[in-house]
Each structure stands twice: as C-alpha cells, then as structure tokens.
Design a protein around this motif. Sequence first.
Motif, mmCIF file in Angstrom:
data_model
loop_
_atom_site.group_PDB
_atom_site.id
_atom_site.type_symbol
_atom_site.label_atom_id
_atom_site.label_comp_id
_atom_site.label_asym_id
_atom_site.label_seq_id
_atom_site.Cartn_x
_atom_site.Cartn_y
_atom_site.Cartn_z
ATOM 1 N N THR A 140 26.940 18.222 24.459
ATOM 2 C CA THR A 140 27.562 19.300 25.239
ATOM 3 C C THR A 140 26.531 20.289 25.769
ATOM 4 O O THR A 140 26.717 20.882 26.831
ATOM 5 N N LYS A 230 34.155 23.493 19.839
ATOM 6 C CA LYS A 230 33.307 24.651 20.128
ATOM 7 C C LYS A 230 32.564 25.168 18.900
ATOM 8 O O LYS A 230 31.458 25.686 19.020
ATOM 9 N N HIS A 231 33.180 25.048 17.749
ATOM 10 C CA HIS A 231 32.546 25.562 16.540
ATOM 11 C C HIS A 231 33.261 24.998 15.313
ATOM 12 O O HIS A 231 34.338 24.414 15.412
#
Length: 367
Positions: A140, A230-231
Amino acid sequence: MKCEGCGAELQCENETLPGYIPREVLESKVLSGEKILCQRCFRARHYGKLMPVHLKDFSQQLREIINSMNIDIVVWVLDITDFEGSYDSMISAILRDVRKIFVVNKIDLLPRAVTVKEIEGWVRKNLNEESFEIILTSATKNYGLKKLFESISKFQRVLFIGVTNVGKSSLFKKITGADVSITPFPGTTLGLIHAKIFKTNLYDSPGITTGRRVIDLLKPDSQKKLVPVKHLSRYTFKPEKDRVIFLGGLCRLDVNFESEMRPIFQVFASESVKFHETSETKADELWRKLYGKLLTPPFDPEELSMESLNFQEKTFELNVAEELSIAGLGWLSVRRGPLEICLKTIDGIYVRKREALINPLRKERRT
C-alpha cells in the motif's frame, strides 16, 4: 482462454466453478476485443461482492508446478501481522530444496516504534530456514518494491506464492503492472497469472488456505472484515486476578497471576475484532449470549455455531517481552509480568508463544 483478472480458465457451463462467464458475454467480448473477466472478477471489482466457488487446494499442485515450469526462484510472501498464519510448516516442507526469497509484507501496519532493522532481525530468527533473502515491503505504501524488483530481475522464471490475505497479488500487480483482480476478498486469484518484464517471466499463483488460521474458518465476506487495512487495533489490559478477556467469540483468555502487582499486556488484532473483559464467574454465560453479536468474529452467529465447534484449551506462562500469537486473529504482548494465560480457541488453530516482535524495552524509532 483465461480470465485476465484471476487467471482461471474461462468456461460457460457451471456458475459454481472458477472462470464462469455467460456465453453471450464471452462471445461479445471476443468480437469486440475487450478485456475478458469472469463473472466472479467482474462482480468483485464493480459491486464489491465475491461469488463463492469450489476451490482446489493449490498447495497440492505447488511442487509439480515448480518442477514442470522450471521455476528459478520462489517469492514467498508473508504477512508480518500474521506471521504464524502465513509462515506454514507444510509450505516450508514443499519448498525445502527450492531457492526462495521471503517477502515480509504489511510492515506499515506495525507501530512505528518498531524499526525496519528490528523487524528483519526478528523475522530472521523466526524462520526455520538455512539460507534466504528477506525483503520487507508495504504494497500500500510502495515500500521495498524497488529492492524486490532488483532481486527477482536476475532470474528468468519467478513464482509468487503465499497463503490467502497476505497481499501477494497486490505486490505482483505493483511490480508487473498486470491488471490482476485486487479485492479485499480472500482467494481472488484462482489460476496462474503470467507477466513479463524484460527477460523475467513472473507468475502469480492462487492463495493457499492452510486451515490452521481463525480467518480460514470464516466465509469470504467475514474474512474481508478480519483483514486489517489501515492499522492494527491495540488495546492495553491491566486485569485483576481471575479475569477473562475475549478476542471476539472464537478466542478466550483466562488470566491468573501470583504477584501482588497486576500484569500489563497489549492485544494486537484487526480493528474488526471486538475485545471484552469480564469476570470468571460471568464468562461462560456471556460467551453463549454475546457470541457473534458483541463478540465478533464470527460476524454472524449462524456462520460458525458454537455447538458445531471443538475448542482446545492450553495454558501458557508469559513474562515481559514475550508474546502469544493466535494464527489468523492476533497476538498478546506482555508489558509487565509474569502471568498465566489459559487460552481457549478452536481446535486445530495454531497458537505459539514467541519472543516479542513489539518489544516493550525498545527505544529506537523506524527510519
């Protein structure tokens, strides 16, 4: 003729098998010269839905493909957020005498306090291999792609392999520019996909399902939810004695300790995993009532009914700088100990006590 998105052989007879496309659509695409995608890839790309199909276990074909295609080197893609789930002993045995590069993906999802040097050192210690090259990447963030390309461009025939959900096809697409189907669903790639860069032939392969990860037991829509994007969620616990912590509905941690000082540990998992702490006396009833509701995954109680599952139970003694990893779900990292964890999860899920990847004593930051 193959689907240009997933690599499956196109066919017009059976909608439940890979590569299905309505005959009239296929004939229209052939006449117009347009890109041909199977119905499954088309719906995944445009509508965010993955049609279920009967998949073959690619691991059984892996050795034959390596030999018959004269593969020079295998790029084995691992997921740093699920190391125990993506570095599988079965795959390691198949690749024992094969030249390979280990690509460790998704390093951007780790806390920034962990340095690249520390990640590589930790991975090297935990790989049961004699000699190998490690490349850290983030598909990403485009991190490590140049180094990966330079390493594989020395060879003529390169095969990308890995379990589902590790980001293998995303890396393949970034390196080659091939228009492969990239979706949040597992098992998007169904057949070998070929791309060529100068003199190097690269092949992307279907993701392997080991059955030893929590995520393997869920339906495609639920697997998509369980993959961190994302996390990673990070939650800190400082439990009293005889407390129980649930990681969703499929993993229970019964905590005990002898010291007067309460232990401290953190749990790392996808943002979709719901953590819940309760007392030992209330735990059994709460588990039954909130399974698949407050306690997710599973994301639907009917998806994996508690009655249909066999749970295993194992006790671990943990201290500072040690972690307990549950394949396909997450891990616990001890900040203050010692403590004893009685872990209950589905029978067959790989669980491992390990040296900490997220070491509480580190002071460096990633560069």
